[in-house]
Design an enzyme around this catalytic site. Structure first.
Site, PDB file in Angstrom:
ATOM      1  N   ASP A 237       0.809  -1.218   0.000  1.00  0.00           N
ATOM      2  CA  ASP A 237       0.000   0.000   0.000  1.00  0.00           C
ATOM      3  C   ASP A 237       0.842   1.268   0.000  1.00  0.00           C
ATOM      4  O   ASP A 237       1.864   1.351   0.695  1.00  0.00           O
ATOM      5  CB  ASP A 237      -0.897  -0.016   1.246  1.00  0.00           C
ATOM      6  CG  ASP A 237      -1.705   1.255   1.409  1.00  0.00           C
ATOM      7  OD1 ASP A 237      -2.595   1.484   0.582  1.00  0.00           O
ATOM      8  OD2 ASP A 237      -1.432   2.018   2.366  1.00  0.00           O
ATOM      9  N   GLU A 310       1.307  -0.697  -5.093  1.00  0.00           N
ATOM     10  CA  GLU A 310       0.382   0.392  -5.397  1.00  0.00           C
ATOM     11  C   GLU A 310       1.190   1.662  -5.661  1.00  0.00           C
ATOM     12  O   GLU A 310       1.932   2.132  -4.803  1.00  0.00           O
ATOM     13  CB  GLU A 310      -0.575   0.651  -4.234  1.00  0.00           C
ATOM     14  CG  GLU A 310      -1.558   1.776  -4.550  1.00  0.00           C
ATOM     15  CD  GLU A 310      -2.306   2.321  -3.342  1.00  0.00           C
ATOM     16  OE1 GLU A 310      -3.447   2.782  -3.522  1.00  0.00           O
ATOM     17  OE2 GLU A 310      -1.746   2.299  -2.227  1.00  0.00           O
TER      18      GLU A 310
END
Length: 599
Positions: A237, A310
């Site tokens: 993330d 990401e």
């Protein structure tokens, strides 16, 4: 206007074409029948655990709920399910503020529940991927508490700074003008430690200090812990914010320049983010995580453990995550071009071509592409692209080369739920106000998954779910669509089946382009097999196109394999390539074979 994936002998001609036609794009590939690793053509499926399935009637999805629905994923043809964070958390940002990286959030279940999920997934030959949140922890994490207290070994676990003293007022001020993602200063004063700490997200999400080797090793320990429990890899993330610039010789951080994009002084976009995002050190850290994945497989055997990144960064930065000639990086840095480019340029065949060009033109040799049209941070795909284009976009990510990613509900054509200010949960919205929250909220794409047309869409037996249901759940749900003669769900399943059985889609070369004003075409081809052709009309009116403008080597007729929901054409029928009529929003997957059998 077209793009073509060519063999190496076409490089020179391709370069000449680009000079003559700047709107064209050309790339190279090598067609091969070599068996690819499991992730290279995988169908990844993102589960937002809080909204997928509630097993205990508290209105919140959980691990046992996911386990109970794994057969649904298997039936869909999913290769691997990626779970958004399930770790212990105060839930300020619904799991992205982690207080214990080594345990399960109680409302989601227990470690035993997680082991049961892994066991059932293995029985079904499904892989489970976890969300790794490396940039920050909750301020309730024991690491942060120890750092506040300056306990030995934890003094510099986070990014601390004394701040500045205003020469006029004498007041202490934040170290720099940096802004957080959820509005306002990225610095928060800690009274006990008498210093500011950095938080690029909510105040409760303190940034870890990756210039501290102890932090680096601690987070690698987190990875190994969950690998030991049987996960197949990680989606990492918010990686681009992992590092920020170092202080100058005087120990001070530089200010970001104004961006000119907005007058809202609390909006992160008010400033540039050159100093706090996309730093070179971040790339190296991703390479170190890849070593953890590869070492684990080397020692323990089994299939490749994957690393998914990401990043919404520019191509020149994003592509570095793949690695270089001497070092392996992430298996797949996520490709959000079909989200970002279409958000800025509008939904059209031309913008889709730009999005595809921007990835394939920059893709390093020998690396695998991937395609994403939605996630928990974006409005739902059917709402952003228009419901008429829902099937067209699902088709697109299935026929383009590489891996594809589906966010839960995209297979149903789920749309955004309407969330009032009173029901809003997302901190990105809650940190604003009732007049502007809809600009920032991510809640509409996080509404409960729609299983049935019954109470709470079959998601929960609770009197109230954590977010309200989307209004269309009685018609857009698994039960209804599975029973219908034709539905988004059945189209999706047919696409996955075709993708898995078609040699051109697995290993073929790719040619794509715009025909007419607003028709996007993709051809996947390989010697010895019938080609697969995708055609989609993104115009608001019907059109008739001549596909010979796209590819003069096509046969005179193509056989229809799969059609979008509103298409009136019949599967198995043949259509002339010189006069193919398409209704507004109509999308087709065809074969150069005279048979409707999947090749």
């Amino acid at each position: 206007m077209q793009g073509t994936r060519l063999d190496l002998f076409g490089l020179l001609a391709c370069g000449l074409l680009i000079l003559a036609h700047p709107s064209w794009s050309c790339e190279t590939t090598t067609s091969t029948t070599v068996t690819k690793d499991w992730w290279e053509n995988a169908q990844f499926y993102q589960i937002y655990p809080r909204s997928f399935m509630d097993s205990d009637g508290d209105g919140i999805g959980d691990l046992n709920g996911i386990t109970s629905k794994l057969e649904y994923l298997k039936d869909l043809g999913v290769t691997a399910a990626w779970l958004s964070p399930i770790f212990t958390s105060p839930m300020v940002d619904f799991g992205y503020d982690i207080s214990d990286f080594f345990d399960i959030q109680p409302e989601y279940g227990t470690l035993d529940d997680f082991r049961a999920l892994i066991k059932r997934a293995n029985e079904l030959d499904l892989k489970i991927i976890l969300d790794f949140v490396p940039n920050h922890s909750s301020d309730e994490n024991s690491w942060f508490v120890k750092s506040v207290n300056r306990e030995k070994g934890y003094e510099d676990y986070y990014v601390w700074h004394d701040g500045k003293v205003n020469s006029t007022t004498g007041d202490r001020e934040p170290p720099s003008n940096w802004l957080q993602a959820f509005r306002g200063s990225a610095w928060e004063w800690n009274e006990k430690r008498q210093q500011y700490y950095l938080h690029q997200f909510a105040v409760q999400q303190a940034d870890l200090n990756y210039r501290n080797p102890l932090v680096v090793e601690q987070m690698k320990r987190v990875l190994r812990y969950w690998l030991d429990l049987g996960v197949a890899g990680f989606r990492c993330d918010a990686v681009p914010v992992l590092f920020e610039i170092e202080p100058d010789a005087d120990g001070q951080y530089a200010d970001e320049e104004l961006s000119g994009l907005t007058d809202d002084v609390d909006d992160r976009k008010y400033l540039k983010s050159d100093l706090i995002e996309n730093r070179p050190e971040t790339i190296d850290m991703a390479y170190q995580w890849r070593v953890v994945m590869d070492d684990y497989q080397r020692i323990h055997g089994g299939d490749t453990r994957v690393l998914l990144i990401e990043t919404y960064a520019p191509p020149a930065y994003t592509m570095q995550f793949y690695g270089n000639r001497s070092t392996a990086g992430a298996h797949l840095p996520f490709n959000f071009n079909l989200i970002t480019v279409l958000a800025s340029d509008g939904v059209s065949a031309g913008s889709i071509k730009t999005a595809v060009d921007n990835w394939l033109d920059n893709l390093p040799a020998g690396r695998t592409a991937n395609w994403v049209i939605g996630n928990h941070d974006q409005r739902r795909a059917a709402s952003r692209y228009g419901t008429a284009n829902a099937d067209a976009m699902n088709m697109l990510v299935m026929v383009l080369p590489g891996a594809s990613v589906t966010y839960q509900g995209e297979e149903l054509g789920m749309t955004d739920g309407e969330i009032s200010w009173e029901d809003t949960q997302d901190p990105a919205a809650c940190n604003s106000n009732s007049d502007i929250y809809e600009q920032f909220t991510r809640d509409p794409s996080r509404t409960p998954f729609q299983w049935t047309s019954g109470t709470n869409a079959g998601f929960s037996t609770a009197s109230k779910t954590w977010l309200p249901l989307a209004a269309d759940y009685q018609t857009l749900n698994v039960e209804t669509e599975a029973a219908a003669q034709r539905s988004h769900l059945k189209i999706y399943k047919a696409l996955v089946e075709l993708r898995k059985s078609s040699l051109p889609l697995q290993n073929g070369s790719t040619k794509y382009g715009v025909v007419g004003e607003n028709v996007f075409v993709v051809k996947r081809y390989i010697s010895g097999s019938a080609s697969i052709i995708y055609v989609a009309n993104f115009a608001s009116k019907g059109v008739t196109v001549d596909l010979y403008e796209f590819d003069k080597t096509l046969p005179t007729h193509l056989t229809l394999l799969i059609r979008s929901l509103q298409s009136s054409k019949a599967e198995g029928s043949q259509f002339e390539v010189t006069g193919l009529s398409l209704a507004a929003g109509e999308a087709l997957v065809l074969s150069s074979s005279s048979s409707s059998r999947f090749d």
